[in-house]
Scaffold this motif. Structure first.
Motif, PDB file in Angstrom:
ATOM      1  N   ASP A  39      39.003  30.433  38.380  1.00  0.00           N
ATOM      2  CA  ASP A  39      39.343  29.361  37.440  1.00  0.00           C
ATOM      3  C   ASP A  39      38.586  29.530  36.127  1.00  0.00           C
ATOM      4  OD1 ASP A  39      41.088  28.217  39.250  1.00  0.00           O
ATOM      5  OD2 ASP A  39      39.722  26.588  39.830  1.00  0.00           O
ATOM      6  N   GLN A  40      37.316  29.880  36.226  1.00  0.00           N
ATOM      7  CA  GLN A  40      36.499  30.105  35.034  1.00  0.00           C
ATOM      8  C   GLN A  40      37.117  31.205  34.186  1.00  0.00           C
ATOM      9  OE1 GLN A  40      32.305  30.692  35.869  1.00  0.00           O
ATOM     10  NE2 GLN A  40      32.007  31.890  34.009  1.00  0.00           N
ATOM     11  N   GLN A  41      37.530  32.276  34.831  1.00  0.00           N
ATOM     12  CA  GLN A  41      38.143  33.402  34.129  1.00  0.00           C
ATOM     13  C   GLN A  41      39.482  32.983  33.520  1.00  0.00           C
ATOM     14  OE1 GLN A  41      38.315  36.984  36.446  1.00  0.00           O
ATOM     15  NE2 GLN A  41      39.948  37.829  35.223  1.00  0.00           N
ATOM     16  N   ASP A  42      40.298  32.261  34.297  1.00  0.00           N
ATOM     17  CA  ASP A  42      41.612  31.826  33.817  1.00  0.00           C
ATOM     18  C   ASP A  42      41.507  30.857  32.643  1.00  0.00           C
ATOM     19  OD1 ASP A  42      42.794  33.396  35.727  1.00  0.00           O
ATOM     20  OD2 ASP A  42      43.283  31.730  37.076  1.00  0.00           O
ATOM     21  N   ASN A  43      40.410  30.110  32.572  1.00  0.00           N
ATOM     22  CA  ASN A  43      40.220  29.148  31.488  1.00  0.00           C
ATOM     23  C   ASN A  43      39.612  29.792  30.245  1.00  0.00           C
ATOM     24  OD1 ASN A  43      41.285  26.945  32.875  1.00  0.00           O
ATOM     25  ND2 ASN A  43      39.342  26.508  33.878  1.00  0.00           N
ATOM     26  N   GLY A  44      39.516  31.119  30.265  1.00  0.00           N
ATOM     27  CA  GLY A  44      39.044  31.841  29.093  1.00  0.00           C
ATOM     28  C   GLY A  44      37.542  31.809  28.885  1.00  0.00           C
ATOM     29  N   LEU A  45      36.801  31.375  29.894  1.00  0.00           N
ATOM     30  CA  LEU A  45      35.344  31.289  29.765  1.00  0.00           C
ATOM     31  C   LEU A  45      34.662  32.624  30.033  1.00  0.00           C
ATOM     32  CD1 LEU A  45      34.803  27.856  31.516  1.00  0.00           C
ATOM     33  CD2 LEU A  45      34.980  28.323  29.064  1.00  0.00           C
ATOM     34  N   GLY A  46      35.381  33.544  30.628  1.00  0.00           N
ATOM     35  CA  GLY A  46      34.813  34.850  30.918  1.00  0.00           C
ATOM     36  C   GLY A  46      33.803  34.800  32.047  1.00  0.00           C
ATOM     37  N   LEU A  47      33.522  35.958  32.578  1.00  0.00           N
ATOM     38  CA  LEU A  47      32.559  36.085  33.667  1.00  0.00           C
ATOM     39  C   LEU A  47      31.485  37.077  33.259  1.00  0.00           C
ATOM     40  CD1 LEU A  47      34.981  36.451  36.734  1.00  0.00           C
ATOM     41  CD2 LEU A  47      33.809  34.386  35.971  1.00  0.00           C
ATOM     42  N   SER A  48      30.268  36.821  33.706  1.00  0.00           N
ATOM     43  CA  SER A  48      29.202  37.791  33.502  1.00  0.00           C
ATOM     44  C   SER A  48      29.470  38.991  34.412  1.00  0.00           C
ATOM     45  CB  SER A  48      27.844  37.172  33.840  1.00  0.00           C
ATOM     46  OG  SER A  48      27.754  36.925  35.244  1.00  0.00           O
ATOM     47  N   ARG A  55      33.912  29.266  46.086  1.00  0.00           N
ATOM     48  CA  ARG A  55      33.213  30.026  45.048  1.00  0.00           C
ATOM     49  C   ARG A  55      34.171  30.979  44.340  1.00  0.00           C
ATOM     50  NH1 ARG A  55      30.107  30.409  40.826  1.00  0.00           N
ATOM     51  NH2 ARG A  55      28.991  32.385  40.681  1.00  0.00           N
ATOM     52  N   LEU A  56      35.011  31.665  45.101  1.00  0.00           N
ATOM     53  CA  LEU A  56      35.981  32.578  44.500  1.00  0.00           C
ATOM     54  C   LEU A  56      36.946  31.810  43.603  1.00  0.00           C
ATOM     55  CD1 LEU A  56      37.266  35.323  44.091  1.00  0.00           C
ATOM     56  CD2 LEU A  56      38.508  34.991  46.256  1.00  0.00           C
ATOM     57  N   THR A  57      37.404  30.660  44.071  1.00  0.00           N
ATOM     58  CA  THR A  57      38.302  29.830  43.269  1.00  0.00           C
ATOM     59  C   THR A  57      37.631  29.411  41.965  1.00  0.00           C
ATOM     60  OG1 THR A  57      39.468  29.041  45.229  1.00  0.00           O
ATOM     61  CG2 THR A  57      39.660  27.693  43.245  1.00  0.00           C
ATOM     62  N   ASP A  58      36.367  29.010  42.043  1.00  0.00           N
ATOM     63  CA  ASP A  58      35.620  28.623  40.839  1.00  0.00           C
ATOM     64  C   ASP A  58      35.532  29.779  39.845  1.00  0.00           C
ATOM     65  OD1 ASP A  58      35.200  26.060  41.813  1.00  0.00           O
ATOM     66  OD2 ASP A  58      33.138  26.459  42.450  1.00  0.00           O
ATOM     67  N   LEU A  59      35.215  30.958  40.357  1.00  0.00           N
ATOM     68  CA  LEU A  59      35.105  32.127  39.481  1.00  0.00           C
ATOM     69  C   LEU A  59      36.442  32.468  38.835  1.00  0.00           C
ATOM     70  CD1 LEU A  59      32.779  34.370  41.679  1.00  0.00           C
ATOM     71  CD2 LEU A  59      32.169  33.300  39.493  1.00  0.00           C
TER      72      LEU A  59
END
Length: 73
Positions: A32-41, A26-30
Protein backbone atom coordinates in the motif's frame (compact mmCIF):
# COMPACT_ATOMS: atom_id res chain seq x y z
CA UNK A 1 16.71 -25.96 -14.06
CA UNK A 2 17.14 -28.76 -11.53
CA UNK A 3 14.52 -30.56 -9.52
CA UNK A 4 14.59 -31.83 -5.95
CA UNK A 5 11.97 -34.09 -4.40
CA UNK A 6 11.30 -33.56 -0.71
CA UNK A 7 9.10 -35.80 1.39
CA UNK A 8 7.23 -34.11 4.20
CA UNK A 9 4.85 -35.31 6.85
CA UNK A 10 1.92 -33.00 6.29
CA UNK A 11 -0.07 -31.73 9.23
CA UNK A 12 -3.58 -33.12 9.50
CA UNK A 13 -5.01 -29.80 8.42
CA UNK A 14 -2.74 -28.93 5.50
CA UNK A 15 -5.32 -26.39 4.37
CA UNK A 16 -3.78 -24.15 7.02
CA UNK A 17 -0.67 -23.61 4.85
CA UNK A 18 -0.83 -19.85 4.67
CA UNK A 19 1.13 -16.85 5.70
CA UNK A 20 0.46 -15.74 9.30
CA UNK A 21 -1.88 -12.76 9.55
CA UNK A 22 0.79 -10.46 11.00
CA UNK A 23 3.10 -11.10 8.04
CA UNK A 24 0.26 -10.73 5.56
CA UNK A 25 -0.66 -7.39 7.16
CA UNK A 26 2.96 -6.21 6.97
CA UNK A 27 3.18 -7.11 3.29
CA UNK A 28 -0.11 -5.33 2.62
CA UNK A 29 1.18 -2.23 4.43
CA UNK A 30 4.38 -2.22 2.38
CA UNK A 31 2.54 -2.69 -0.91
CA UNK A 32 0.00 0.00 0.00
CA UNK A 33 2.84 2.37 0.85
CA UNK A 34 4.41 1.69 -2.54
CA UNK A 35 1.07 2.01 -4.38
CA UNK A 36 0.43 5.37 -2.69
CA UNK A 37 3.65 6.73 -4.16
CA UNK A 38 5.48 6.92 -0.84
CA UNK A 39 8.24 4.61 -2.00
CA UNK A 40 10.07 2.00 0.00
CA UNK A 41 13.53 2.04 1.51
CA UNK A 42 15.99 -0.62 0.37
CA UNK A 43 15.33 -2.69 3.50
CA UNK A 44 11.55 -2.36 3.02
CA UNK A 45 11.87 -3.51 -0.61
CA UNK A 46 13.90 -6.51 0.53
CA UNK A 47 11.33 -7.26 3.22
CA UNK A 48 8.44 -7.01 0.75
CA UNK A 49 10.29 -9.29 -1.68
CA UNK A 50 10.98 -11.88 1.03
CA UNK A 51 7.36 -11.81 2.21
CA UNK A 52 6.13 -12.20 -1.37
CA UNK A 53 8.44 -15.18 -1.88
CA UNK A 54 7.21 -16.73 1.39
CA UNK A 55 3.59 -16.26 0.33
CA UNK A 56 4.30 -17.83 -3.07
CA UNK A 57 6.10 -20.78 -1.49
CA UNK A 58 3.28 -21.45 0.97
CA UNK A 59 0.71 -21.25 -1.83
CA UNK A 60 2.70 -23.72 -3.89
CA UNK A 61 3.07 -26.08 -0.92
CA UNK A 62 -0.67 -25.95 -0.30
CA UNK A 63 -1.44 -26.65 -3.95
CA UNK A 64 0.99 -29.56 -4.08
CA UNK A 65 -0.45 -30.97 -0.83
CA UNK A 66 -3.94 -30.81 -2.33
CA UNK A 67 -2.75 -32.61 -5.49
CA UNK A 68 -0.95 -35.27 -3.42
CA UNK A 69 -4.06 -35.79 -1.27
CA UNK A 70 -6.23 -36.27 -4.35
CA UNK A 71 -3.74 -38.79 -5.69
CA UNK A 72 -4.10 -40.91 -2.54
CA UNK A 73 -7.86 -41.19 -2.83
Amino acid sequence: MSSVTVELDLPQDWNQFRMPNALKARLTDLLDQQDNGLGLSESEREEAQALTELSDMLSLMKLRAEVAERGRK
